[in-house]
Scaffold this motif. Sequence first.
Motif, mmCIF file in Angstrom:
data_model
loop_
_atom_site.group_PDB
_atom_site.id
_atom_site.type_symbol
_atom_site.label_atom_id
_atom_site.label_comp_id
_atom_site.label_asym_id
_atom_site.label_seq_id
_atom_site.Cartn_x
_atom_site.Cartn_y
_atom_site.Cartn_z
ATOM 1 N N ASP A 11 0.833 -1.194 0.000
ATOM 2 C CA ASP A 11 0.000 0.000 0.000
ATOM 3 C C ASP A 11 0.872 1.249 0.000
ATOM 4 O OD1 ASP A 11 -2.483 -1.400 0.138
ATOM 5 O OD2 ASP A 11 -2.014 -1.847 2.224
ATOM 6 N N LEU A 12 0.494 2.210 -0.827
ATOM 7 C CA LEU A 12 1.196 3.481 -0.904
ATOM 8 C C LEU A 12 0.772 4.389 0.238
ATOM 9 C CD1 LEU A 12 0.776 4.406 -4.685
ATOM 10 C CD2 LEU A 12 2.868 3.668 -3.552
ATOM 11 N N SER A 13 1.673 5.252 0.642
ATOM 12 C CA SER A 13 1.291 6.303 1.583
ATOM 13 C C SER A 13 0.528 7.360 0.783
ATOM 14 C CB SER A 13 2.530 6.926 2.218
ATOM 15 O OG SER A 13 3.246 7.689 1.248
ATOM 16 N N PRO A 14 -0.311 8.153 1.440
ATOM 17 C CA PRO A 14 -1.022 9.208 0.712
ATOM 18 C C PRO A 14 -0.072 10.169 0.004
ATOM 19 C CG PRO A 14 -2.058 8.849 2.838
ATOM 20 C CD PRO A 14 -0.781 8.032 2.828
ATOM 21 N N VAL A 35 -4.681 -0.747 -11.813
ATOM 22 C CA VAL A 35 -4.583 -2.182 -11.521
ATOM 23 C C VAL A 35 -4.097 -2.361 -10.088
ATOM 24 C CG1 VAL A 35 -3.425 -4.329 -12.131
ATOM 25 C CG2 VAL A 35 -4.131 -2.745 -13.929
ATOM 26 N N GLY A 36 -4.853 -3.126 -9.303
ATOM 27 C CA GLY A 36 -4.473 -3.383 -7.911
ATOM 28 C C GLY A 36 -4.726 -2.176 -7.035
ATOM 29 N N ALA A 37 -5.974 -1.752 -6.952
ATOM 30 C CA ALA A 37 -6.328 -0.526 -6.234
ATOM 31 C C ALA A 37 -6.077 -0.600 -4.734
ATOM 32 C CB ALA A 37 -7.797 -0.186 -6.490
ATOM 33 N N GLY A 38 -6.011 -1.797 -4.187
ATOM 34 C CA GLY A 38 -5.689 -1.952 -2.765
ATOM 35 C C GLY A 38 -6.677 -1.252 -1.866
ATOM 36 N N LEU A 39 -6.150 -0.407 -0.964
ATOM 37 C CA LEU A 39 -6.998 0.323 -0.025
ATOM 38 C C LEU A 39 -7.395 1.695 -0.552
ATOM 39 C CD1 LEU A 39 -5.183 -0.648 3.300
ATOM 40 C CD2 LEU A 39 -7.289 -1.606 2.347
ATOM 41 N N GLY A 40 -6.880 2.059 -1.731
ATOM 42 C CA GLY A 40 -7.376 3.243 -2.402
ATOM 43 C C GLY A 40 -6.585 4.525 -2.277
#
Length: 97
Positions: A11-14, A35-40
């Motif tokens: 997951d990326l940080s904001p 692709v692969g939206a994860g937690l958004g």
Amino acid sequence: MTEAQFDQQHDLSPAAARSFVATAGVRKRDAVFEVGAGLGELTAAILHTGANVHAVERDHARIKKLRERFETQIKEGQLTVHAADARFFTPILPEGW
């Protein structure tokens, strides 16, 4: 690559998501396939530009969170969440894609 490696989620940080979207030059009314939206986090940064997003995610728990988090954007048609494995997914995208 083993099946276990396909299940890894990062997951990326904001802040990283905002930086990535700014660098990519995403603009209002652009159509973005994620692709692969994860937690958004990346989804949120893209939506903030005013772009329209087609997000693919295969993890059912994450799909539920995406749909809850972005309920308004989904209702407004700015975001479509596709519950699928992107390796086997053929999207039906808007004309002009």
